[in-house]
Design a protein around this motif. Sequence first.
Motif, PDB file in Angstrom:
ATOM      1  N   LEU A   1     -16.573  77.865  92.919  1.00  0.00           N
ATOM      2  CA  LEU A   1     -17.910  77.714  92.346  1.00  0.00           C
ATOM      3  C   LEU A   1     -18.009  76.427  91.528  1.00  0.00           C
ATOM      4  O   LEU A   1     -19.058  75.774  91.512  1.00  0.00           O
ATOM      5  N   PHE A   2     -16.919  76.032  90.865  1.00  0.00           N
ATOM      6  CA  PHE A   2     -16.934  74.804  90.068  1.00  0.00           C
ATOM      7  C   PHE A   2     -17.122  73.572  90.954  1.00  0.00           C
ATOM      8  O   PHE A   2     -17.751  72.597  90.544  1.00  0.00           O
ATOM      9  N   VAL A   3     -16.590  73.609  92.163  1.00  0.00           N
ATOM     10  CA  VAL A   3     -16.784  72.512  93.109  1.00  0.00           C
ATOM     11  C   VAL A   3     -18.257  72.426  93.491  1.00  0.00           C
ATOM     12  O   VAL A   3     -18.852  71.340  93.533  1.00  0.00           O
ATOM     13  N   SER A   4     -18.858  73.570  93.754  1.00  0.00           N
ATOM     14  CA  SER A   4     -20.272  73.624  94.113  1.00  0.00           C
ATOM     15  C   SER A   4     -21.161  73.129  92.973  1.00  0.00           C
ATOM     16  O   SER A   4     -22.105  72.358  93.193  1.00  0.00           O
ATOM     17  N   LEU A   5     -20.857  73.551  91.764  1.00  0.00           N
ATOM     18  CA  LEU A   5     -21.658  73.143  90.603  1.00  0.00           C
ATOM     19  C   LEU A   5     -21.554  71.641  90.349  1.00  0.00           C
ATOM     20  O   LEU A   5     -22.555  70.979  90.069  1.00  0.00           O
ATOM     21  N   TYR A   6     -20.336  71.123  90.449  1.00  0.00           N
ATOM     22  CA  TYR A   6     -20.165  69.686  90.221  1.00  0.00           C
ATOM     23  C   TYR A   6     -20.945  68.875  91.257  1.00  0.00           C
ATOM     24  O   TYR A   6     -21.552  67.846  90.926  1.00  0.00           O
ATOM     25  N   SER A   7     -20.945  69.328  92.498  1.00  0.00           N
ATOM     26  CA  SER A   7     -21.648  68.578  93.547  1.00  0.00           C
ATOM     27  C   SER A   7     -23.146  68.489  93.256  1.00  0.00           C
ATOM     28  O   SER A   7     -23.786  67.482  93.555  1.00  0.00           O
ATOM     29  N   SER A   8     -23.706  69.535  92.657  1.00  0.00           N
ATOM     30  CA  SER A   8     -25.131  69.514  92.304  1.00  0.00           C
ATOM     31  C   SER A   8     -25.415  68.488  91.222  1.00  0.00           C
ATOM     32  O   SER A   8     -26.415  67.758  91.280  1.00  0.00           O
ATOM     33  N   ILE A   9     -24.525  68.414  90.238  1.00  0.00           N
ATOM     34  CA  ILE A   9     -24.710  67.447  89.149  1.00  0.00           C
ATOM     35  C   ILE A   9     -24.599  66.022  89.671  1.00  0.00           C
ATOM     36  O   ILE A   9     -25.444  65.162  89.376  1.00  0.00           O
ATOM     37  N   GLU A  10     -23.562  65.749  90.446  1.00  0.00           N
ATOM     38  CA  GLU A  10     -23.365  64.395  90.959  1.00  0.00           C
ATOM     39  C   GLU A  10     -24.506  63.984  91.885  1.00  0.00           C
ATOM     40  O   GLU A  10     -25.001  62.854  91.801  1.00  0.00           O
ATOM     41  N   TYR A  11     -24.914  64.888  92.756  1.00  0.00           N
ATOM     42  CA  TYR A  11     -26.029  64.572  93.649  1.00  0.00           C
ATOM     43  C   TYR A  11     -27.282  64.239  92.836  1.00  0.00           C
ATOM     44  O   TYR A  11     -27.985  63.264  93.122  1.00  0.00           O
ATOM     45  N   THR A  12     -27.561  65.057  91.829  1.00  0.00           N
ATOM     46  CA  THR A  12     -28.776  64.876  91.029  1.00  0.00           C
ATOM     47  C   THR A  12     -28.815  63.515  90.362  1.00  0.00           C
ATOM     48  O   THR A  12     -29.771  62.747  90.544  1.00  0.00           O
TER      49      THR A  12
ATOM     50  N   ASP B   1     -26.836  76.979  83.448  1.00  0.00           N
ATOM     51  CA  ASP B   1     -26.736  75.742  82.672  1.00  0.00           C
ATOM     52  C   ASP B   1     -26.848  74.505  83.565  1.00  0.00           C
ATOM     53  O   ASP B   1     -27.521  73.532  83.213  1.00  0.00           O
ATOM     54  N   VAL B   2     -26.186  74.550  84.708  1.00  0.00           N
ATOM     55  CA  VAL B   2     -26.228  73.401  85.623  1.00  0.00           C
ATOM     56  C   VAL B   2     -27.634  73.219  86.183  1.00  0.00           C
ATOM     57  O   VAL B   2     -28.117  72.084  86.322  1.00  0.00           O
ATOM     58  N   GLU B   3     -28.308  74.300  86.472  1.00  0.00           N
ATOM     59  CA  GLU B   3     -29.688  74.201  86.951  1.00  0.00           C
ATOM     60  C   GLU B   3     -30.564  73.529  85.888  1.00  0.00           C
ATOM     61  O   GLU B   3     -31.367  72.646  86.192  1.00  0.00           O
ATOM     62  N   SER B   4     -30.403  73.940  84.642  1.00  0.00           N
ATOM     63  CA  SER B   4     -31.179  73.343  83.539  1.00  0.00           C
ATOM     64  C   SER B   4     -30.875  71.854  83.404  1.00  0.00           C
ATOM     65  O   SER B   4     -31.785  71.036  83.226  1.00  0.00           O
ATOM     66  N   LEU B   5     -29.595  71.500  83.488  1.00  0.00           N
ATOM     67  CA  LEU B   5     -29.199  70.103  83.351  1.00  0.00           C
ATOM     68  C   LEU B   5     -29.778  69.256  84.484  1.00  0.00           C
ATOM     69  O   LEU B   5     -30.333  68.172  84.243  1.00  0.00           O
ATOM     70  N   CYS B   6     -29.675  69.745  85.714  1.00  0.00           N
ATOM     71  CA  CYS B   6     -30.149  68.972  86.862  1.00  0.00           C
ATOM     72  C   CYS B   6     -31.642  68.676  86.753  1.00  0.00           C
ATOM     73  O   CYS B   6     -32.082  67.531  86.942  1.00  0.00           O
ATOM     74  N   PHE B   7     -32.424  69.685  86.410  1.00  0.00           N
ATOM     75  CA  PHE B   7     -33.864  69.463  86.357  1.00  0.00           C
ATOM     76  C   PHE B   7     -34.301  68.773  85.068  1.00  0.00           C
ATOM     77  O   PHE B   7     -35.379  68.169  85.016  1.00  0.00           O
ATOM     78  N   HIS B   8     -33.460  68.818  84.053  1.00  0.00           N
ATOM     79  CA  HIS B   8     -33.709  67.996  82.857  1.00  0.00           C
ATOM     80  C   HIS B   8     -33.581  66.516  83.212  1.00  0.00           C
ATOM     81  O   HIS B   8     -34.395  65.694  82.771  1.00  0.00           O
ATOM     82  N   ILE B   9     -32.594  66.183  84.017  1.00  0.00           N
ATOM     83  CA  ILE B   9     -32.404  64.799  84.465  1.00  0.00           C
ATOM     84  C   ILE B   9     -33.596  64.352  85.312  1.00  0.00           C
ATOM     85  O   ILE B   9     -34.152  63.266  85.105  1.00  0.00           O
ATOM     86  N   VAL B  10     -33.999  65.198  86.246  1.00  0.00           N
ATOM     87  CA  VAL B  10     -35.156  64.865  87.080  1.00  0.00           C
ATOM     88  C   VAL B  10     -36.393  64.654  86.209  1.00  0.00           C
ATOM     89  O   VAL B  10     -37.133  63.676  86.390  1.00  0.00           O
ATOM     90  N   SER B  11     -36.621  65.544  85.261  1.00  0.00           N
ATOM     91  CA  SER B  11     -37.801  65.450  84.399  1.00  0.00           C
ATOM     92  C   SER B  11     -37.808  64.165  83.584  1.00  0.00           C
ATOM     93  O   SER B  11     -38.864  63.556  83.367  1.00  0.00           O
ATOM     94  N   GLY B  12     -36.622  63.741  83.138  1.00  0.00           N
ATOM     95  CA  GLY B  12     -36.538  62.491  82.380  1.00  0.00           C
ATOM     96  C   GLY B  12     -37.010  61.301  83.192  1.00  0.00           C
ATOM     97  O   GLY B  12     -37.755  60.439  82.698  1.00  0.00           O
ATOM     98  N   PHE B  13     -36.599  61.237  84.447  1.00  0.00           N
ATOM     99  CA  PHE B  13     -37.011  60.126  85.305  1.00  0.00           C
ATOM    100  C   PHE B  13     -38.457  60.263  85.771  1.00  0.00           C
ATOM    101  O   PHE B  13     -39.161  59.262  85.927  1.00  0.00           O
ATOM    102  N   GLU B  14     -38.905  61.484  85.993  1.00  0.00           N
ATOM    103  CA  GLU B  14     -40.315  61.684  86.345  1.00  0.00           C
ATOM    104  C   GLU B  14     -41.220  61.206  85.211  1.00  0.00           C
ATOM    105  O   GLU B  14     -42.250  60.556  85.453  1.00  0.00           O
ATOM    106  N   ALA B  15     -40.821  61.525  83.989  1.00  0.00           N
ATOM    107  CA  ALA B  15     -41.645  61.167  82.827  1.00  0.00           C
ATOM    108  C   ALA B  15     -41.754  59.649  82.666  1.00  0.00           C
ATOM    109  O   ALA B  15     -42.848  59.113  82.441  1.00  0.00           O
ATOM    110  N   ILE B  16     -40.625  58.947  82.804  1.00  0.00           N
ATOM    111  CA  ILE B  16     -40.677  57.501  82.608  1.00  0.00           C
ATOM    112  C   ILE B  16     -41.388  56.811  83.769  1.00  0.00           C
ATOM    113  O   ILE B  16     -42.028  55.768  83.598  1.00  0.00           O
ATOM    114  N   THR B  17     -41.315  57.403  84.964  1.00  0.00           N
ATOM    115  CA  THR B  17     -42.024  56.845  86.106  1.00  0.00           C
ATOM    116  C   THR B  17     -43.530  56.991  85.921  1.00  0.00           C
ATOM    117  O   THR B  17     -44.297  56.047  86.145  1.00  0.00           O
TER     118      THR B  17
END
Length: 227
Positions: free
Chosen positions: A49-60, A200-216
């Motif tokens: 599961l840790f491999v799967s979670l890390y891949s989501s963070i790196e992809y994001t 937690d990883v889901e929250s982090l991934c979409f927090h990153i997306v939201s940060g870039f959406e906001a500045i765009t």
Amino acid sequence: MTGLNNMYETVELEIRDRLNQSKELINHIKALEVSDQSTDLLKIQKGLLFVSLYSSIEYTITNVVSRFLELINTEQLKPLNFKKYLLCTVLDSKFNALLGSSKKNVWNKKKDFFDALFSSEAVSIDDSVFPTDGINISQQQIEDVWEIFHLAGNAFPDEINTWILKEIKEHRNAIAHGREKASSIGGRYTAATLNQRVSDVESLCFHIVSGFEAITTSKGYLASSAA
């Protein structure tokens, strides 16, 4: 989904797909744990599961940065239209040419750099540039991205302890590089704890997306003189 004209929609959909894989895995782990099937296979699944979670963070983080650079490139702006730290990526090729120049050519490369910086022509931005040292994604790298791209707020959601990224990264690396078995790592965790990691990883991934959406949307990447 948020963001001007859903410009990050494709990336968001892929993030959700990757996170759903982790959710499917944790649901299977929970079912096995409830049924008291504490086997080596269960421990292996917990570790993987840790491999799967890390891949989501790196992809994001890598793909949202790439999408952002692609989007601002379409605006055909001059280098000095951008806020200062964004020039680290906008003029990446010029920095590299200067850093890699010989003593014989260094002064010409310095002139080339300043010609590019003060150019009245639109800059061509390489959307494959990512501000990293080439090592796996860590807390420091996410914080660096936040600063370099002038994103608002904190790099991590308030409800998340930043040490979980270190935990996920170290477990992923230990498994991927053969230092530890997935079963050894997985055996240390309950399904409830791992379920929280997925959240937690889901929250982090979409927090990153939201940060870039906001500045765009706000065009917060522009220098004050160009805003």
